[in-house]
Write an enzyme that holds these catalytic residues in place. Sequence first.
Site, mmCIF file in Angstrom:
data_model
loop_
_atom_site.group_PDB
_atom_site.id
_atom_site.type_symbol
_atom_site.label_atom_id
_atom_site.label_comp_id
_atom_site.label_asym_id
_atom_site.label_seq_id
_atom_site.Cartn_x
_atom_site.Cartn_y
_atom_site.Cartn_z
ATOM 1 N N LYS A 203 44.875 31.016 25.958
ATOM 2 C CA LYS A 203 43.728 30.105 25.809
ATOM 3 C C LYS A 203 44.093 28.865 25.000
ATOM 4 O O LYS A 203 45.016 28.875 24.186
ATOM 5 C CB LYS A 203 42.518 30.859 25.261
ATOM 6 C CG LYS A 203 41.924 31.716 26.399
ATOM 7 C CD LYS A 203 40.594 32.319 26.127
ATOM 8 C CE LYS A 203 40.120 33.039 27.414
ATOM 9 N NZ LYS A 203 39.048 33.981 27.179
ATOM 10 N N ARG A 239 42.604 41.605 26.993
ATOM 11 C CA ARG A 239 42.614 41.074 28.364
ATOM 12 C C ARG A 239 43.716 40.020 28.430
ATOM 13 O O ARG A 239 43.613 38.976 27.785
ATOM 14 C CB ARG A 239 41.239 40.475 28.676
ATOM 15 C CG ARG A 239 41.071 39.998 30.105
ATOM 16 C CD ARG A 239 39.651 39.481 30.331
ATOM 17 N NE ARG A 239 39.488 39.018 31.692
ATOM 18 C CZ ARG A 239 39.869 37.808 32.111
ATOM 19 N NH1 ARG A 239 40.427 36.945 31.281
ATOM 20 N NH2 ARG A 239 39.694 37.462 33.376
HETATM 21 N N1 HH2 Z 1 38.041 35.069 29.758
HETATM 22 C C1 HH2 Z 1 38.108 34.533 30.983
HETATM 23 C C2 HH2 Z 1 37.506 35.155 32.080
HETATM 24 N N2 HH2 Z 1 36.876 36.338 31.945
HETATM 25 N N3 HH2 Z 1 36.207 38.128 30.569
HETATM 26 C C3 HH2 Z 1 36.133 38.701 29.366
HETATM 27 N N4 HH2 Z 1 35.525 39.879 29.215
HETATM 28 N N5 HH2 Z 1 36.692 38.105 28.252
HETATM 29 C C4 HH2 Z 1 37.334 36.909 28.322
HETATM 30 O O1 HH2 Z 1 37.794 36.403 27.270
HETATM 31 C C5 HH2 Z 1 37.413 36.267 29.599
HETATM 32 C C6 HH2 Z 1 36.819 36.920 30.726
HETATM 33 C C7 HH2 Z 1 38.847 33.246 31.169
HETATM 34 O O2 HH2 Z 1 40.196 33.486 31.414
HETATM 35 P P1 HH2 Z 1 40.856 33.519 32.869
HETATM 36 O O3 HH2 Z 1 40.284 34.620 33.700
HETATM 37 O O4 HH2 Z 1 42.341 33.573 32.699
HETATM 38 O O5 HH2 Z 1 40.526 32.096 33.473
HETATM 39 P P2 HH2 Z 1 39.445 31.560 34.502
HETATM 40 O O6 HH2 Z 1 38.085 31.891 33.993
HETATM 41 O O7 HH2 Z 1 39.717 30.072 34.534
HETATM 42 O O8 HH2 Z 1 39.696 32.226 35.832
#
Ligand code: HH2
Length: 258
Positions: A203, A239
Amino acid sequence: MGIVNVTPDSFSDGGVNFRAEDAIATARRMVAEGVAIVDVGGESTRPGSDPVPVDEELRRVVPVLEALAGELPVSIDTAKAEVAKRAIGLGAELVNDVTALRGDPALAGIVAESGVYLCVMHMLGEPRTMQRDPRYDDVVSEVKAFLEERLRFAMAEGIAEENVCLDPGIGFGKTVAHNFELIRRLDELTALGRPIVVGVSRKSSLGKILGDPDAKTGPLSASIAAAVAAYERGATILRVHDVREHVEALTAARAVVG
Ligand code: HH2
């Protein structure tokens, strides 16, 4: 928890797993590397992102879920009842809802009925606007009060308390200082008595403390350090994008913590 974003536009791995074959291969690799559960998502929630229509989200995740069904533990990262329902039908064991049951009024019933696990996450505002000057009097007590209220709501909707885990939502309507304070004071969230999920992997706050004020992502090294710090403070589920490195680091951390 390993992240498999079946999206063209996720903040750190957009496009890498957009093709179903790539997402399936990534999920299998993560299991070989020691992941406990694979979090499949078809909608980016990065700052500034727009929602994806339900048909498109289904088109992205269903082939991946079909291929993985019965083969490995899967979580579905969605706020949509229809997507969750389909995923549960294909064996998903956990619904990871970044809106904490505030997005789709039909989602709670589906989770309750099927008896799967639920992750409720804190977010201030919505992805399109959440990083515009987020403010709190005390970020930790406000996030804690929110998660407690959402846990009660889930239970009132018929979801078993022991099936719910809670997530402070690193990067979702928070400044760099807010994000690190939430990890530093994680014990105040574990006091709620439910497993805590932390998603800090790659992040932008990590890139920002390393000196780039415009960072959109952070490096693996910093991700691991933050994950280990969260683990030491009581996080149960991390995660992450880079499973092997986190499994190795957390195994060493566990050996130290005892
Ligand atoms: N962060 C993201 C998405 N889903 N779910 C939970 N429970 N906690 C988190 O911190 C979280 C999440 C964002 O990260 P990422 O999936 O890598 O990116 P994007 O939302 O751009 O697909």
